[in-house]
Design a protein around this motif. Structure first.
Motif, PDB file in Angstrom:
ATOM      1  N   VAL A  73       0.903  -1.144  -0.072  1.00 55.87           N
ATOM      2  CA  VAL A  73       0.032   0.012  -0.044  1.00 55.87           C
ATOM      3  C   VAL A  73       0.911   1.224  -0.233  1.00 55.87           C
ATOM      4  O   VAL A  73       1.914   1.343   0.770  1.00 55.87           O
ATOM      5  CB  VAL A  73      -0.880  -0.044   1.242  1.00 55.87           C
ATOM      6  CG1 VAL A  73      -1.742   1.284   1.361  1.00 55.87           C
ATOM      7  CG2 VAL A  73      -1.935  -1.167   0.933  1.00 55.87           C
ATOM      8  N   PRO A  74       0.533   2.216  -0.862  1.00 54.42           N
ATOM      9  CA  PRO A  74       1.530   3.570  -0.896  1.00 54.42           C
ATOM     10  C   PRO A  74       1.818   3.980   0.236  1.00 54.42           C
ATOM     11  O   PRO A  74       3.104   4.396   0.603  1.00 54.42           O
ATOM     12  CB  PRO A  74       0.701   4.319  -1.670  1.00 54.42           C
ATOM     13  CG  PRO A  74       0.038   3.429  -2.873  1.00 54.42           C
ATOM     14  CD  PRO A  74      -0.411   2.179  -1.953  1.00 54.42           C
ATOM     15  N   LYS A  75       1.063   4.295   1.353  1.00 54.89           N
ATOM     16  CA  LYS A  75       1.288   5.051   2.582  1.00 54.89           C
ATOM     17  C   LYS A  75       2.147   4.089   3.312  1.00 54.89           C
ATOM     18  O   LYS A  75       2.812   4.677   4.220  1.00 54.89           O
ATOM     19  CB  LYS A  75       0.174   5.339   3.260  1.00 54.89           C
ATOM     20  CG  LYS A  75      -0.676   4.299   3.977  1.00 54.89           C
ATOM     21  CD  LYS A  75      -1.996   4.791   4.787  1.00 54.89           C
ATOM     22  CE  LYS A  75      -2.577   3.890   5.731  1.00 54.89           C
ATOM     23  NZ  LYS A  75      -3.466   4.523   6.299  1.00 54.89           N
ATOM     24  N   TYR A  76       2.329   2.784   3.135  1.00 54.54           N
ATOM     25  CA  TYR A  76       3.296   2.114   3.987  1.00 54.54           C
ATOM     26  C   TYR A  76       4.654   1.617   3.331  1.00 54.54           C
ATOM     27  O   TYR A  76       5.401   1.002   3.768  1.00 54.54           O
ATOM     28  CB  TYR A  76       2.601   0.554   4.142  1.00 54.54           C
ATOM     29  CG  TYR A  76       1.547   0.825   5.305  1.00 54.54           C
ATOM     30  CD1 TYR A  76       1.864   0.723   6.610  1.00 54.54           C
ATOM     31  CD2 TYR A  76       0.186   1.024   4.938  1.00 54.54           C
ATOM     32  CE1 TYR A  76       1.113   0.946   7.607  1.00 54.54           C
ATOM     33  CE2 TYR A  76      -0.865   1.039   5.973  1.00 54.54           C
ATOM     34  CZ  TYR A  76      -0.446   1.073   7.368  1.00 54.54           C
ATOM     35  OH  TYR A  76      -1.136   1.091   8.265  1.00 54.54           O
ATOM     36  N   GLN A  77       4.818   2.343   2.049  1.00 58.33           N
ATOM     37  CA  GLN A  77       5.940   2.083   1.220  1.00 58.33           C
ATOM     38  C   GLN A  77       7.295   2.639   1.990  1.00 58.33           C
ATOM     39  O   GLN A  77       6.901   3.621   2.757  1.00 58.33           O
ATOM     40  CB  GLN A  77       5.996   2.313  -0.181  1.00 58.33           C
ATOM     41  CG  GLN A  77       4.805   1.799  -0.958  1.00 58.33           C
ATOM     42  CD  GLN A  77       4.508   1.907  -2.392  1.00 58.33           C
ATOM     43  OE1 GLN A  77       5.191   3.017  -2.852  1.00 58.33           O
ATOM     44  NE2 GLN A  77       3.770   1.278  -3.171  1.00 58.33           N
ATOM     45  N   HIS A  78       8.329   2.207   1.713  1.00 57.00           N
ATOM     46  CA  HIS A  78       9.672   2.865   2.052  1.00 57.00           C
ATOM     47  C   HIS A  78       9.878   2.552   3.689  1.00 57.00           C
ATOM     48  O   HIS A  78      10.459   3.441   4.350  1.00 57.00           O
ATOM     49  CB  HIS A  78       9.807   4.245   1.784  1.00 57.00           C
ATOM     50  CG  HIS A  78       9.451   4.505   0.382  1.00 57.00           C
ATOM     51  ND1 HIS A  78      10.207   4.099  -0.642  1.00 57.00           N
ATOM     52  CD2 HIS A  78       8.498   5.307  -0.242  1.00 57.00           C
ATOM     53  CE1 HIS A  78       9.735   4.434  -1.933  1.00 57.00           C
ATOM     54  NE2 HIS A  78       8.603   5.122  -1.652  1.00 57.00           N
ATOM     55  N   GLN A  79       8.892   1.599   4.158  1.00 59.37           N
ATOM     56  CA  GLN A  79       9.407   1.266   5.496  1.00 59.37           C
ATOM     57  C   GLN A  79      10.010  -0.050   5.867  1.00 59.37           C
ATOM     58  O   GLN A  79       9.881  -0.567   6.789  1.00 59.37           O
ATOM     59  CB  GLN A  79       7.730   1.371   6.318  1.00 59.37           C
ATOM     60  CG  GLN A  79       7.336   2.811   6.106  1.00 59.37           C
ATOM     61  CD  GLN A  79       5.833   2.809   6.875  1.00 59.37           C
ATOM     62  OE1 GLN A  79       5.575   2.216   7.773  1.00 59.37           O
ATOM     63  NE2 GLN A  79       5.108   3.788   6.381  1.00 59.37           N
ATOM     64  N   GLY A  80      10.168  -0.566   4.516  1.00 60.08           N
ATOM     65  CA  GLY A  80      10.876  -2.081   4.993  1.00 60.08           C
ATOM     66  C   GLY A  80      10.126  -3.275   4.765  1.00 60.08           C
ATOM     67  O   GLY A  80      10.428  -4.365   4.801  1.00 60.08           O
ATOM     68  N   LEU A  81       8.713  -3.068   4.398  1.00 58.97           N
ATOM     69  CA  LEU A  81       7.822  -4.131   4.421  1.00 58.97           C
ATOM     70  C   LEU A  81       8.019  -4.912   3.248  1.00 58.97           C
ATOM     71  O   LEU A  81       7.935  -6.245   3.303  1.00 58.97           O
ATOM     72  CB  LEU A  81       6.356  -3.497   4.565  1.00 58.97           C
ATOM     73  CG  LEU A  81       5.958  -2.758   5.813  1.00 58.97           C
ATOM     74  CD1 LEU A  81       4.667  -2.092   5.688  1.00 58.97           C
ATOM     75  CD2 LEU A  81       6.044  -3.404   6.868  1.00 58.97           C
ATOM     76  N   GLY A  82       8.380  -4.401   2.052  1.00 58.97           N
ATOM     77  CA  GLY A  82       8.678  -5.225   0.818  1.00 58.97           C
ATOM     78  C   GLY A  82       9.739  -6.092   1.038  1.00 58.97           C
ATOM     79  O   GLY A  82       9.945  -7.124   0.826  1.00 58.97           O
TER      80      GLY A  82
END
Length: 149
Positions: A73-82
């Motif tokens: 989800v875009p608002k959760y990107q760049h937080q290491g979830l991928g």
């Protein structure tokens, strides 16, 4: 945070997210086939506070594995979830005896390429005109899994 198997009840959210993230989005029937019919396909969702914030699909085919799709989800990107989802799939493939993991990525998707390279994937080939929407090329990236267990 919870990673669990994707089920049919998740598909409305997953298809909506897929269409938001990708111009060559998978359809509901694509996901249904992967969940119900493809014996090599394993699909997972990532939940935070009971909200689906990401998903990933992997094929486990004897000594080979392949990431089929991944999205956050875009608002959760760049937080290491991928990265977390990829690490889970690498561990799963290794536990199942796979020797390699591969994926295709748009050559313009530098953020994803950087993530995959940081996880040990290397570009092995270019798939010319791979994406149906604009015929963009894709990199075939591969990672050896020996010693990952």
């Amino acid at each position: 945070m919870l990673i669990r198997a994707m089920d049919l009840d998740d598909l409305d959210q997953i298809v909506e997210l897929e269409q938001l993230l990708f111009t060559s989005a998978w359809s509901r029937s694509d996901f249904m086939y992967e969940i119900l019919e493809n014996q090599f396909s394993f699909n997972y969702v990532l939940e935070i506070d009971n909200e689906i914030v990401g998903y990933v699909g992997v094929w486990l085919m004897y000594e080979q594995s392949q990431i089929t799709t991944i999205g956050i989800v875009p608002k959760y990107q760049h937080q290491g979830l991928g990265r977390i989802l990829m690490q889970e799939m690498i561990a799963l493939a290794s536990q199942q005896g796979c020797e390699t993991m591969s994926l295709e990525v748009r050559i313009s998707n530098q953020k994803a390429i950087s993530l995959y390279e940081s996880l040990g994937f290397e570009t092995k080939a270019i798939r010319k005109g791979y994406y149906q929407d604009n015929h963009e090329d894709a990199y075939l990236m591969v990672k050896g899994l020996e010693g990952q267990k």
